[in-house]
Motif scaffolding. Structure first.
Motif, PDB file in Angstrom:
ATOM      1  N   SER A 198      -4.060  12.902  -1.833  1.00 15.89           N
ATOM      2  CA  SER A 198      -2.689  12.435  -2.016  1.00 15.89           C
ATOM      3  C   SER A 198      -2.581  11.520  -3.232  1.00 15.89           C
ATOM      4  CB  SER A 198      -2.212  11.703  -0.766  1.00 15.89           C
ATOM      5  OG  SER A 198      -0.937  11.145  -0.954  1.00 15.89           O
ATOM      6  N   TYR A 199      -3.593  10.662  -3.426  1.00 19.12           N
ATOM      7  CA  TYR A 199      -3.581   9.761  -4.596  1.00 19.12           C
ATOM      8  C   TYR A 199      -3.545  10.560  -5.898  1.00 19.12           C
ATOM      9  CZ  TYR A 199      -5.424   6.623  -8.166  1.00 19.12           C
ATOM     10  OH  TYR A 199      -5.608   5.921  -9.324  1.00 19.12           O
ATOM     11  N   LEU A 200      -4.377  11.589  -5.989  1.00 17.11           N
ATOM     12  CA  LEU A 200      -4.412  12.398  -7.208  1.00 17.11           C
ATOM     13  C   LEU A 200      -3.091  13.132  -7.424  1.00 17.11           C
ATOM     14  CD1 LEU A 200      -8.027  13.856  -6.857  1.00 17.11           C
ATOM     15  CD2 LEU A 200      -7.278  11.948  -8.298  1.00 17.11           C
ATOM     16  N   VAL A 201      -2.562  13.702  -6.331  1.00 15.22           N
ATOM     17  CA  VAL A 201      -1.306  14.446  -6.450  1.00 15.22           C
ATOM     18  C   VAL A 201      -0.156  13.517  -6.807  1.00 15.22           C
ATOM     19  CG1 VAL A 201       0.373  15.832  -5.171  1.00 15.22           C
ATOM     20  CG2 VAL A 201      -2.069  16.270  -4.900  1.00 15.22           C
ATOM     21  N   CYS A 245      16.040   5.144 -22.947  1.00 13.84           N
ATOM     22  CA  CYS A 245      15.801   4.222 -21.829  1.00 13.84           C
ATOM     23  C   CYS A 245      14.338   3.789 -21.778  1.00 13.84           C
ATOM     24  CB  CYS A 245      16.178   4.877 -20.498  1.00 13.84           C
ATOM     25  SG  CYS A 245      17.935   5.226 -20.312  1.00 13.84           S
ATOM     26  N   THR A 246      14.132   2.595 -21.245  1.00 15.68           N
ATOM     27  CA  THR A 246      12.788   2.097 -20.964  1.00 15.68           C
ATOM     28  C   THR A 246      12.577   2.152 -19.458  1.00 15.68           C
ATOM     29  OG1 THR A 246      12.889   0.597 -22.865  1.00 15.68           O
ATOM     30  CG2 THR A 246      11.197   0.163 -21.203  1.00 15.68           C
ATOM     31  N   PHE A 247      11.695   3.042 -19.024  1.00 14.43           N
ATOM     32  CA  PHE A 247      11.545   3.284 -17.589  1.00 14.43           C
ATOM     33  C   PHE A 247      10.522   2.338 -16.966  1.00 14.43           C
ATOM     34  CE2 PHE A 247      13.539   7.158 -18.959  1.00 14.43           C
ATOM     35  CZ  PHE A 247      14.362   7.488 -17.893  1.00 14.43           C
ATOM     36  N   VAL A 248      10.765   2.016 -15.700  1.00 16.11           N
ATOM     37  CA  VAL A 248       9.847   1.185 -14.923  1.00 16.11           C
ATOM     38  C   VAL A 248       8.731   2.089 -14.423  1.00 16.11           C
ATOM     39  CG1 VAL A 248       9.586  -0.306 -12.920  1.00 16.11           C
ATOM     40  CG2 VAL A 248      11.699  -0.375 -14.264  1.00 16.11           C
ATOM     41  N   VAL A 249       7.518   1.834 -14.907  1.00 13.25           N
ATOM     42  CA  VAL A 249       6.385   2.699 -14.572  1.00 13.25           C
ATOM     43  C   VAL A 249       5.854   2.395 -13.182  1.00 13.25           C
ATOM     44  CG1 VAL A 249       4.066   3.396 -15.261  1.00 13.25           C
ATOM     45  CG2 VAL A 249       5.799   2.924 -17.007  1.00 13.25           C
ATOM     46  N   GLU A 250       5.710   1.110 -12.859  1.00 12.74           N
ATOM     47  CA  GLU A 250       5.141   0.723 -11.576  1.00 12.74           C
ATOM     48  C   GLU A 250       6.134   0.958 -10.446  1.00 12.74           C
ATOM     49  OE1 GLU A 250       3.848  -3.271 -11.738  1.00 12.74           O
ATOM     50  OE2 GLU A 250       2.220  -2.899 -13.141  1.00 12.74           O
ATOM     51  N   ASN A 251       5.601   1.378  -9.328  1.00 12.11           N
ATOM     52  CA  ASN A 251       6.403   1.557  -8.124  1.00 12.11           C
ATOM     53  C   ASN A 251       6.004   0.490  -7.114  1.00 12.11           C
ATOM     54  OD1 ASN A 251       8.379   2.755  -6.647  1.00 12.11           O
ATOM     55  ND2 ASN A 251       7.224   4.582  -6.101  1.00 12.11           N
ATOM     56  N   SER A 252       6.910   0.130  -6.233  1.00 15.60           N
ATOM     57  CA  SER A 252       6.616  -0.895  -5.235  1.00 15.60           C
ATOM     58  C   SER A 252       7.376  -0.573  -3.958  1.00 15.60           C
ATOM     59  CB  SER A 252       7.007  -2.291  -5.746  1.00 15.60           C
ATOM     60  OG  SER A 252       8.409  -2.386  -5.908  1.00 15.60           O
ATOM     61  N   ALA A 305      -2.808  -6.405  -0.718  1.00 14.20           N
ATOM     62  CA  ALA A 305      -3.255  -5.504  -1.784  1.00 14.20           C
ATOM     63  C   ALA A 305      -2.102  -4.689  -2.349  1.00 14.20           C
ATOM     64  CB  ALA A 305      -4.348  -4.580  -1.257  1.00 14.20           C
ATOM     65  N   GLU A 306      -1.144  -4.327  -1.511  1.00  8.94           N
ATOM     66  CA  GLU A 306       0.034  -3.597  -1.995  1.00  8.94           C
ATOM     67  C   GLU A 306       0.864  -4.468  -2.920  1.00  8.94           C
ATOM     68  OE1 GLU A 306       3.279  -1.505  -2.928  1.00  8.94           O
ATOM     69  OE2 GLU A 306       1.356  -0.738  -2.200  1.00  8.94           O
ATOM     70  N   ILE A 307       1.071  -5.723  -2.544  1.00  7.31           N
ATOM     71  CA  ILE A 307       1.856  -6.634  -3.374  1.00  7.31           C
ATOM     72  C   ILE A 307       1.174  -6.864  -4.715  1.00  7.31           C
ATOM     73  CG2 ILE A 307       2.722  -9.000  -3.545  1.00  7.31           C
ATOM     74  CD1 ILE A 307       3.073  -8.932  -0.491  1.00  7.31           C
ATOM     75  N   SER A 308      -0.152  -6.950  -4.719  1.00  2.34           N
ATOM     76  CA  SER A 308      -0.876  -7.248  -5.949  1.00  2.34           C
ATOM     77  C   SER A 308      -1.172  -6.013  -6.791  1.00  2.34           C
ATOM     78  CB  SER A 308      -2.192  -7.963  -5.617  1.00  2.34           C
ATOM     79  OG  SER A 308      -1.950  -9.168  -4.943  1.00  2.34           O
ATOM     80  N   PHE A 309      -1.589  -4.930  -6.143  1.00  2.00           N
ATOM     81  CA  PHE A 309      -2.091  -3.770  -6.891  1.00  2.00           C
ATOM     82  C   PHE A 309      -1.335  -2.478  -6.619  1.00  2.00           C
ATOM     83  CE2 PHE A 309      -5.730  -6.445  -5.468  1.00  2.00           C
ATOM     84  CZ  PHE A 309      -5.958  -7.082  -6.672  1.00  2.00           C
ATOM     85  N   GLY A 310      -0.358  -2.474  -5.693  1.00  2.00           N
ATOM     86  CA  GLY A 310       0.339  -1.237  -5.371  1.00  2.00           C
ATOM     87  C   GLY A 310      -0.551  -0.239  -4.673  1.00  2.00           C
ATOM     88  N   LEU A 336      -0.609   1.053  -1.484  1.00  2.00           N
ATOM     89  CA  LEU A 336       0.025   2.115  -0.696  1.00  2.00           C
ATOM     90  C   LEU A 336       0.874   3.029  -1.565  1.00  2.00           C
ATOM     91  CD1 LEU A 336       1.121   0.062   2.449  1.00  2.00           C
ATOM     92  CD2 LEU A 336      -0.866   1.547   2.210  1.00  2.00           C
ATOM     93  N   THR A 337       1.622   2.452  -2.494  1.00  2.00           N
ATOM     94  CA  THR A 337       2.526   3.253  -3.318  1.00  2.00           C
ATOM     95  C   THR A 337       1.784   4.182  -4.260  1.00  2.00           C
ATOM     96  OG1 THR A 337       2.657   1.348  -4.814  1.00  2.00           O
ATOM     97  CG2 THR A 337       4.442   1.637  -3.245  1.00  2.00           C
ATOM     98  N   SER A 338       0.514   3.892  -4.543  1.00  3.10           N
ATOM     99  CA  SER A 338      -0.257   4.782  -5.409  1.00  3.10           C
ATOM    100  C   SER A 338      -0.949   5.890  -4.624  1.00  3.10           C
ATOM    101  CB  SER A 338      -1.313   3.982  -6.186  1.00  3.10           C
ATOM    102  OG  SER A 338      -2.216   3.348  -5.300  1.00  3.10           O
ATOM    103  N   CYS A 339      -1.027   5.743  -3.289  1.00  2.00           N
ATOM    104  CA  CYS A 339      -1.729   6.738  -2.468  1.00  2.00           C
ATOM    105  C   CYS A 339      -0.791   7.650  -1.701  1.00  2.00           C
ATOM    106  CB  CYS A 339      -2.671   6.037  -1.477  1.00  2.00           C
ATOM    107  SG  CYS A 339      -4.048   5.172  -2.242  1.00  2.00           S
TER     108      CYS A 339
END
Length: 670
Positions: free
Chosen positions: A37-40, A59-66, A546-551, A553-556
């Motif tokens: 799932s992380y790779l996909v 536009c300048t897009f927000v790359v990080e998700n939270s 870890a989610e707040i600091s590094f994302g 869950l949102t990356s997986c």
């Protein structure tokens, strides 16, 4: 509250064996799925981002998700709010905002969404005056005083921030309190602007403070430090890193052709050729890693050119490798190599070995073994205890990991099955209220009698206030109200820090087993619930941190799946509770109230905010529950007073709503 120490668990107990079986099932089934799932997710999000950037190049897009971005919707802007009262904080406010906005690009851009992604758009015209507002002289035909300032502030927070401006606003409120004019500043900022630009709410005000005053601050909040931080593992890692770094630097100085060009002035052997090859490979990996971080991606076609360039700058060619291989096959060279090694062993055994043994004996007898840093005794005395402590910590961490999957599923989905009476259909507009200030002196007296800490006492008064809200609203009082609790230090509001603090799931007992309205029993149940949460929710706290600091869950996990899961959880956990603690060494600030907006299906957010020698309860809720939300803040000081009387503490009076620095307040004068 004391931190729990690392402990060795019962490895032969049935519950532990059951947890191991659950973990094995989790590792064999879930972890491979998470990796896939992380790779996909990473690949699909990058492709989608590239496509949307191509469609909207301006536009300048927000790359990080939270998590908060995923739960955002058109009716929930996720606006963090801070109300500050003080003296001289509005001096040079406009100049400060002009300077701040000139250095931070996003403060001059509007926030929008394009194809499901947040994006910043340039504004044709930007003016600080669109964001710096001054309150009118009156509100609803009356002058703004302590009797209606809460109503005015709540009216302001109900209004959405304009979509054609950057999502931040500073409001200066002139309020007459006991005939004396006071000034308040209300700061409202979108969470993406704070996160992306690494800002705090206090950065929007020209405050004066010294960062040195914030260094040593401790708190007894039960919503932080759910597990003791490992100490031996970081120290072992630091020592091994330092040792490896020294060894590697020495290896570079002796074998890198860029450091020693004279290496190729004579024929090199196969061993030196291998060493240079290792250097080329390591330098190539460094360059590729650096490029990957810059462009957030790496192509396979980039690897070979980088490898060739690193080999070329060191004159490391196929001809050098072939000559080194032929040289190693030369019998004369091989004989010379063998003779040199025999000579080295003879000299070492006959001359150097006795000296080394003597140094080892001296180090063994000495109480200060670090005086002999080159001895084996010194190395072992340093590393053996550290390795043993690190092994114990690693064992304890492994035990917690074994228990984590089952504990998380039980806490989030199986426990506390009940209806959420605070669940409404939100309109998105937010109303706020805050209580009178209660003195920490009375909290200390109650704590000395009951043995509870200040946070548990404040939660008891909060629960009693919630019960009054249910009665006044005509709702049935539930058995308990579920909340997610988070600790925020004053430093995080005024000085940016990077402490990873997670969430705790807490059950607030509005009904107790023995007596329905007994505050002492409520306090006892809250103590048990907090103790249980601290002992079982280490994994939840760590994962959310870890989610707040590094994302994490949102990356997986896909955003759609996360949104469904989080909408379910925010239906169960109906209150978002924030505990703000720590000193407030800011010049000119008399008091502050902070609101963290609810998200998802959560309709109410509460803040227990301590500043100086006083504590306030702040409430932010959806406008659909107003104005009943003010019942909670009105009842809070009375509930604390009733608890004090119940435990035998003499009656006390709330702080006077005087605007002087000695007794600051933002009280509505209830």
């Amino acid at each position: 509250m004391a931190n729990p120490n690392f402990d060795l668990l019962d490895v032969v107990g049935v519950p532990y064996l059951f947890n191991i079986g659950f973990l094995v099932l989790f590792v064999t089934l879930v972890l491979p799925a998470l990796l896939l799932s992380y790779l996909v997710v990473k690949w699909s999000r990058r492709c989608w981002l590239s496509f949307v950037k191509w469609k909207h190049p301006h536009c300048t897009f927000v790359v990080e998700n939270s998590i908060r971005s995923i739960l955002d919707q058109g009716r929930n802007q996720g606006i963090y709010t801070l109300l500050v009262q003080g003296s001289s904080i509005t001096d040079n406010l406009r100049r400060h905002l002009v300077q701040l906005s000139s250095s931070i690009t996003c403060m001059r851009m509007s926030l929008t969404t394009k194809w499901g992604l947040y994006a910043w758009e340039n504004l044709e015209e930007f003016s600080v005056d669109n964001h710096l507002l001054i309150s009118p002289c009156s509100f609803k035909g009356r002058a703004i005083t302590e009797s209606n300032i809460q109503e005015y502030v709540s009216d302001v927070t109900q209004k959405f921030l304009p979509s054609n401006h950057s999502p931040w606003q500073v409001l200066v409120i002139n309020c007459f309190m006991r005939g004396v004019e006071n000034q308040f500043c209300l700061v409202r900022v979108h969470h993406l602007l704070l996160r992306q630009e690494n800002l705090t709410l206090a950065d929007f005000l020209p405050l004066k403070f010294s960062q040195e005053n914030w260094i040593c601050q401790e708190t007894d909040s039960p919503f932080t430090n759910l597990y003791s931080e490992p100490s031996a593992l970081p120290r072992l890692h630091q020592k091994l890193t330092e040792s490896f770094s020294n060894t590697w630097n020495e290896f570079l100085c002796n074998n890198d052709p860029m450091e020693r060009p004279e290496i190729f002035k004579k024929q090199i052997g196969l061993l030196l050729c291998v060493k240079i090859g290792v250097l080329v490979m390591v330098s190539t990996m460094k360059v590729l890693t650096r490029n990957y971080r810059k462009v957030e991606g790496l192509r396979i076609t980039e690897i070979l050119p980088v490898l060739q360039r690193e080999a070329r700058v060191r004159n490391f060619t196929l001809r050098v490798v072939s000559n080194a291989f032929l040289t190693s096959l030369n019998p004369l060279q091989f004989s010379r190599f063998v003779i040199s090694w025999i000579w080295y062993l003879v000299v070492t055994l006959s001359l150097k070995m006795p000296i080394l043994i003597l140094r080892e004996l001296k180090a063994l007898k000495s109480h200060h073994k670090h005086y002999y840093p080159d001895t084996l005794t010194s190395v072992l005395s340093c590393y053996l205890p550290l390795i043993f402590q690190a092994a114990l910590e690693l064992f304890s961490i492994t035990a917690k990991v074994v228990e984590a999957p089952k504990a998380i599923i039980e806490e989030l989905f199986l426990k506390h099955a009940q209806n959420n009476l605070l669940q409404i259909s939100p309109c998105g507009r937010k109303v706020v209220a805050w209580s009178e200030e209660v003195s920490t002196e009375i909290l200390s007296k109650i704590s000395s009698v009951t043995g509870a800490n200040e946070t548990e006492i404040l939660l008891t008064a909060t629960v009693d206030s919630l019960k009054e809200y249910f009665r006044h609203s005509g709702l049935e009082i539930p058995e308990e109200v579920l909340a997610t609790a988070k600790f925020v230090s004053q430093r995080a509001l005024f000085v940016q820090n990077h402490e990873a603090r997670g969430l705790v799931c807490l059950a607030l007992p509005t009904r107790t087993p023995l007596f329905e309205d007994d505050l002492i029993e409520i306090l006892q149940v809250i103590q048990r619930n907090i103790q249980d949460a601290r002992s079982t929710q280490n994994a939840i706290y760590a994962i959310t941190g870890a989610e707040i600091s590094f994302g994490l869950l949102t990356s997986c996990l896909p955003s759609t799946l996360l949104k469904l899961l989080l909408n379910h959880l925010t239906r169960r956990y109906s209150i978002s509770l924030t505990h703000v603690d720590g000193d407030l060494p800011v010049e000119g600030v008399h008091t502050a109230v902070y609101w963290r907006p609810p998200q998802g299906n959560c309709s109410m957010s509460m803040t227990l905010h301590r500043h100086g020698n006083g504590v306030r309860l702040g409430v932010m809720g959806d406008a659909m529950i107003g104005p009943q939300h003010t019942i909670i803040t009105k009842t809070f000081p009375k509930s604390l007073q009733n608890l004090a009387l119940a435990v035998g503490v003499p009656k006390y009076t709330s702080r006077s709503p005087s605007p002087t620095p000695v007794s600051p307040t933002t009280s509505p004068g209830y």
